[in-house]
Write an enzyme that holds these catalytic residues in place. Structure first.
Site, PDB file in Angstrom:
ATOM      1  N   HIS A 145      31.060  46.748  48.768  1.00 37.12           N
ATOM      2  CA  HIS A 145      30.481  46.072  49.926  1.00 37.12           C
ATOM      3  C   HIS A 145      29.178  45.415  49.507  1.00 37.12           C
ATOM      4  CE1 HIS A 145      28.753  45.496  53.967  1.00 37.12           C
ATOM      5  NE2 HIS A 145      29.995  45.556  54.394  1.00 37.12           N
ATOM      6  N   ASP A 189      37.758  48.568  55.437  1.00 36.01           N
ATOM      7  CA  ASP A 189      39.067  47.928  55.375  1.00 36.01           C
ATOM      8  C   ASP A 189      40.109  48.793  54.679  1.00 36.01           C
ATOM      9  OD1 ASP A 189      38.150  45.421  56.520  1.00 36.01           O
ATOM     10  OD2 ASP A 189      37.075  45.143  54.632  1.00 36.01           O
TER      11      ASP A 189
END
Length: 426
Positions: free
Chosen positions: A314, A372
């Site tokens: 991320h 996700d």
């Protein structure tokens, strides 16, 4: 407090004030950098640039923390419903009691219907059009139906605009899906909760609660509603990400707010942003079997291979994404309580995670599972089609976009966004 910038060419010194933050690092006010020094700042991707001051959500990437208006995401998911979180993001306050919570939710339910003329627009799309393209267009069309939102003056005006789109976005999304598969449109049932209604419009049949006749399943279980509610809460807002920044940038031009939300949907569509959860599940399908995991992990490490492992890493988090931790626990809970999971994909995902959390390659690069990685397997267990994963993200994030938009347009510092460039052409 100030920061001194020294030009080594002429030893000129420039003082810039710092801006205090309630959480996180301080910022240097470079708004007059060019006026003062003749230089621009160069920051591709804006990873070191704050474009606004905000009170909505805060991310501590090092510690793996996420807050909505000062409340830990773990507490909000455990103690409050998604509609309560919507109220928090839009007004800054959680409901004080059950009556306040229900009053807010009932307003959303009663605003959930959309103009019948929109159905004709959706029918005009090619059958293979991606639902995100249709959803973005549908929200843009809403701006023609509610033109008064172009000129808002009171807090009530702003709140009405925001609650209207938060109420209608699930209906628009469900219409997109059912139009794609050729199923009859299911209208909102205001007797159902806001979150249950979303599942009902996606999975229901007209005049019946029957879901899948081949499986003999009837109704929507409270466990499924609770799980879906948590997924929406986890996606409600996340700082100045690409789509939220897009909404702010477009809103800065004075456009209709629903046009700005439509732009946010388009930004979220990208596979590096909201479309990532769809890509995660497709990649797990590509791996195909637990015995193939090592081979794909080796591809990740191969400098000559462009293969990237979706669902890891991320831009902000340098530790475990707190949303991913919650979703992992939710996935395990659903499995323990008998919700049917795709066992093959779950085993592949578990093996990938096991290796990644122990492998120095991933640890050194701070490649931890992100939101996700787990959301796709849960959405599939809730019988949400893969192509509809990103529209689900839109449903959850719309309230965050509205909060960001309202904060921007009401800020005394608001001005049209106009970044500079470093020209390197002829």
């Amino acid at each position: 407090m100030s920061v001194t910038l020294i030009n080594n060419e002429n030893n000129a010194r420039y003082e810039f004030e710092t801006i205090e933050c309630t959480r996180g690092p301080k910022a240097v006010d470079f708004s007059k950098l060019f006026e003062t020094t003749g230089f621009f700042s160069y920051d591709p991707g804006y990873s070191s640039t704050a474009g606004c001051q905000s009170k909505i959500s805060y991310i501590n990437g090092k510690k793996g923390e996420l807050y909505y208006r000062g409340h830990r995401i773990e507490d909000l998911v455990a103690k409050y419903k998604y509609v309560d979180v919507c109220r928090l993001l839009l007004t800054g306050e959680l409901p004080k009691n059950q009556d306040e919570s229900l009053e807010f939710e009932l307003e959303l339910r009663h605003r959930s219907f959309v103009h019948e003329s929109l159905l004709n627009m959706f029918s005009a799309f090619p059958s293979n059009a991606h639902p995100m393209a249709k959803l973005s267009s549908g929200v843009s069309i809403l701006s023609t139906l509610y033109s008064t939102h172009q000129n808002m003056h009171t807090e009530e005006d702003y709140q009405t605009m925001a609650r209207r789109i938060v109420a209608k976005i699930p209906t628009l999304a469900a219409i997109c899906y059912r139009n794609e598969v050729g199923a009859p449109i299911i209208y909102p049932d205001i007797a159902r909760s806001y979150v249950e209604n979303i599942l009902f419009m996606l999975r229901g049949y007209p005049y019946s609660r029957l879901k899948h006749t081949t499986q003999g399943e009837v109704g929507i279980t409270p466990l499924e509603v609770e799980a879906f509610d948590k997924i929406l809460t986890l996606h409600a807002d996340h700082g100045q990400n690409a789509s939220s920044t897009t909404v702010r940038n477009v809103a800065s031009t004075g456009v209709h707010p629903y046009a700005a939300i439509s732009a946010g949907i388009s930004a979220l569509w990208g596979h590096l942003h909201g479309g990532a959860n769809e890509k995660v599940l497709l990649q797990l399908e590509e791996i195909g079997d637990v015995k193939n995991v090592d081979k794909y992990i080796a591809r990740v490490k191969d400098k000559n291979d462009n293969f990237k492992l979706m669902g890891f890493g991320h831009r902000v988090y340098k530790s475990y994404d707190p949303r991913a931790k919650i979703l992992k626990g939710l996935k395990d809970e659903l499995h323990q309580k008998g919700v049917k999971m795709d066992e093959r994909l779950s085993e592949i995902a578990a093996k990938v995670e096991e290796i990644a959390l122990k492998d120095e390659y991933f640890i050194e690069r701070n490649l931890y599972p992100n939101v996700d990685f787990y959301s796709g397997t849960i959405l599939r267990a809730l019988k949400i089609p893969v192509r509809f994963f990103t529209p689900v993200f839109v449903i959850g994030r719309t309230v965050g976009w509205c909060a960001q938009l309202l904060e921007h347009v009401k800020s005394p510092q608001a001005r049209i966004t106009r970044p500079r460039q470093v020209y390197v052409g002829d």
